[in-house]
Design an enzyme around this catalytic site. Structure first.
Site, mmCIF file in Angstrom:
data_model
loop_
_atom_site.group_PDB
_atom_site.id
_atom_site.type_symbol
_atom_site.label_atom_id
_atom_site.label_comp_id
_atom_site.label_asym_id
_atom_site.label_seq_id
_atom_site.Cartn_x
_atom_site.Cartn_y
_atom_site.Cartn_z
ATOM 1 N N ASN A 37 0.850 -1.192 0.000
ATOM 2 C CA ASN A 37 0.000 0.000 0.000
ATOM 3 C C ASN A 37 0.887 1.244 0.000
ATOM 4 O O ASN A 37 1.398 1.645 1.047
ATOM 5 C CB ASN A 37 -0.903 -0.040 1.244
ATOM 6 N N TRP A 38 1.036 1.823 -1.157
ATOM 7 C CA TRP A 38 1.907 3.003 -1.263
ATOM 8 C C TRP A 38 1.310 4.245 -0.605
ATOM 9 O O TRP A 38 2.009 5.231 -0.411
ATOM 10 C CB TRP A 38 2.180 3.309 -2.746
ATOM 11 N N LYS A 39 0.025 4.232 -0.336
ATOM 12 C CA LYS A 39 -0.661 5.432 0.185
ATOM 13 C C LYS A 39 -0.412 6.593 -0.780
ATOM 14 O O LYS A 39 -0.258 6.365 -1.974
ATOM 15 C CB LYS A 39 -0.214 5.724 1.625
ATOM 16 N N HIS B 164 -9.847 1.414 4.040
ATOM 17 C CA HIS B 164 -8.637 1.612 4.837
ATOM 18 C C HIS B 164 -8.956 2.576 5.977
ATOM 19 O O HIS B 164 -9.762 3.500 5.816
ATOM 20 C CB HIS B 164 -7.509 2.164 3.954
ATOM 21 N N GLU C 171 -7.482 5.017 7.097
ATOM 22 C CA GLU C 171 -7.272 6.444 6.768
ATOM 23 C C GLU C 171 -8.463 6.998 5.974
ATOM 24 O O GLU C 171 -8.816 8.166 6.109
ATOM 25 C CB GLU C 171 -5.938 6.601 6.012
ATOM 26 N N GLU D 144 -6.179 -4.600 10.262
ATOM 27 C CA GLU D 144 -5.153 -3.598 10.551
ATOM 28 C C GLU D 144 -5.526 -2.831 11.810
ATOM 29 O O GLU D 144 -6.342 -1.902 11.755
ATOM 30 C CB GLU D 144 -5.021 -2.606 9.395
ATOM 31 N N GLY E 26 1.826 2.530 10.797
ATOM 32 C CA GLY E 26 2.789 3.617 10.644
ATOM 33 C C GLY E 26 3.428 4.052 11.954
ATOM 34 O O GLY E 26 4.096 5.072 12.022
ATOM 35 N N SER F 63 2.808 -1.867 10.457
ATOM 36 C CA SER F 63 4.252 -1.925 10.740
ATOM 37 C C SER F 63 4.890 -3.270 10.379
ATOM 38 O O SER F 63 5.808 -3.734 11.058
ATOM 39 C CB SER F 63 4.532 -1.553 12.201
ATOM 40 N N GLY G 133 2.507 -0.812 4.379
ATOM 41 C CA GLY G 133 2.617 0.583 3.972
ATOM 42 C C GLY G 133 4.073 1.016 3.852
ATOM 43 O O GLY G 133 4.684 0.925 2.801
ATOM 44 N N GLY G 134 4.646 1.496 4.964
ATOM 45 C CA GLY G 134 5.984 2.084 4.952
ATOM 46 C C GLY G 134 7.037 1.229 4.260
ATOM 47 O O GLY G 134 7.842 1.729 3.465
#
Ligand code: PGA
Length: 244
Positions: A8-10, A93, A95, A161, A167, A206, A227-228
C-alpha cells in the site's frame, strides 16, 4: 492458498517515481513460490505500473467510487481501474474511514462495486487503541467486518489492521494478529460457509522484513498489507525473501 503480499503506497510516488520503482524491481525480482505480490498505488500511477512491472505482479487502486459512473467529480470508478489494468482495490482503509468519514455501509457499497466490475476488493477492518485497551477489539472488529461485507460476495480479501499499529512501528504480536484472523475466519464461515476457507485474511500494521515471516506463519494469516516498507524495493525484496 497463496500468501498475498499487498503493498500500500498510500499517497506516495509520482508516475515517474512509480516507473523507477517498477524498473528497479524488474532488475532484481525473483518470484517467491506460493506468494502473490500486488502493488496498491495512486490511480495516476497505474499506467506506469502496467507498462513497467514484471510479469505476474498484480496492481490495483487504494479506493474506488461506490457509484458506477456519472456526476461524482473527483472520483474514480471501478470500471476505470479495471480498464487501467488493475485487478484489485483496497476499500475501507482506516485512513479513508477516519479522514473521509467512510462508514461500514460505504465500504460495503465500494466492495460490491469493485466485484461488479471484476476487481478483487481488499476490505480493511481494525480497532483503535482505546477499543483495544478496553478489551473490545474482537467484537468491535467483527461488527465492523459484518457491516463492511454486507451484500459482498466471497471473492474478497480481508485485511485486519489495528489502527494503533499503522505507521507507528508498534506491531501487534503474531499472536495478536492470529487472534483476530481466527475470529475473522469464524465470521467469514458464518457468512460464506465453506468458501471462507479460501478467503485470504491479511495482517497490516508496521510489517517489515524482520517480522513478516512470523506473522504470516500463523495459521489464519494469509499475507500482509504493508505501507511504509512497501516504498523501497530492497525492503520489498527482503519481505519476499523472508516468505520463501
Ligand atoms: P504501515 O501501514 O505498514 O506503514 O504500518 C500499513 C497500512 O496502513 O496499510
Amino acid at each position: 492458498m497463496q500468501t498475498l503480499l499487498a503493498l500500500n503506497w498510500k499517497m506516495n510516488k509520482t508516475p515517474t517515481e512509480a516507473r523507477s520503482w517498477a524498473e528497479e524491481l524488474t532488475t532484481k525480482y525473483a518470484p517467491a513460490e506460493g506468494v502473490d505480490l500486488a502493488v496498491l498505488a495512486p490511480a495516476l500511477d497505474l499506467s506506469a505500473l502496467a507498462a513497467n512491472l514484471p510479469a505476474g505482479i498484480a496492481f490495483g487502486g487504494q479506493d474506488v467510487s461506490a457509484h458506477e459512473s456519472g456526476a461524482y467529480t473527483g472520483e474514480i470508478s471501478a470500471a476505470m481501474l479495471k480498464d487501467a489494468g488493475a485487478s484489485c482495490v483496497v476499500v475501507g482503509h482506516s485512513e479513508r474511514r477516519e479522514y473521509h468519514d467512510e462508514s461500514d455501509a460505504d465500504v460495503a457499497a465500494k466492495a460490491r462495486q469493485a466485484q461488479a466490475n471484476g476487481l478483487l476488493p481488499i476490505v480493511c477492518v481494525g480497532e483503535n487503541l482505546d477499543v483495544r485497551e478496553r478489551g473490545e477489539h474482537v467484537p468491535q472488529t467483527l461488527a465492523q467486518l459484518r457491516g463492511s461485507l454486507e451484500g459482498v460476495g466471497a471473492d474478497v480479501v480481508v485485511a485486519y489492521e489495528p489502527v494503533w499499529a499503522i505507521g507507528t512501528g508498534k506491531t501487534a504480536t503474531a499472536d495478536d494478529a492470529e487472534e483476530l484472523a481466527a475470529a475473522i475466519r469464524g465470521a467469514l464461515r458464518e457468512q460464506y460457509g465453506a468458501r471462507a476457507e479460501g478467503i485470504r485474511v491479511l495482517y497490516g500494521g508496521s510489517v517489515k522484513p524482520e517480522n513478516i515471516a512470523e506473522i504470516c506463519g500463523k495459521p489464519n494469516v494469509n499475507g500482509a498489507l504493508v505501507g511504509g516498507a512497501s516504498l523501497k524495493v530492497p525492503d520489498v525484496l527482503g519481505m519476499l525473501d523472508a516468505l520463501r
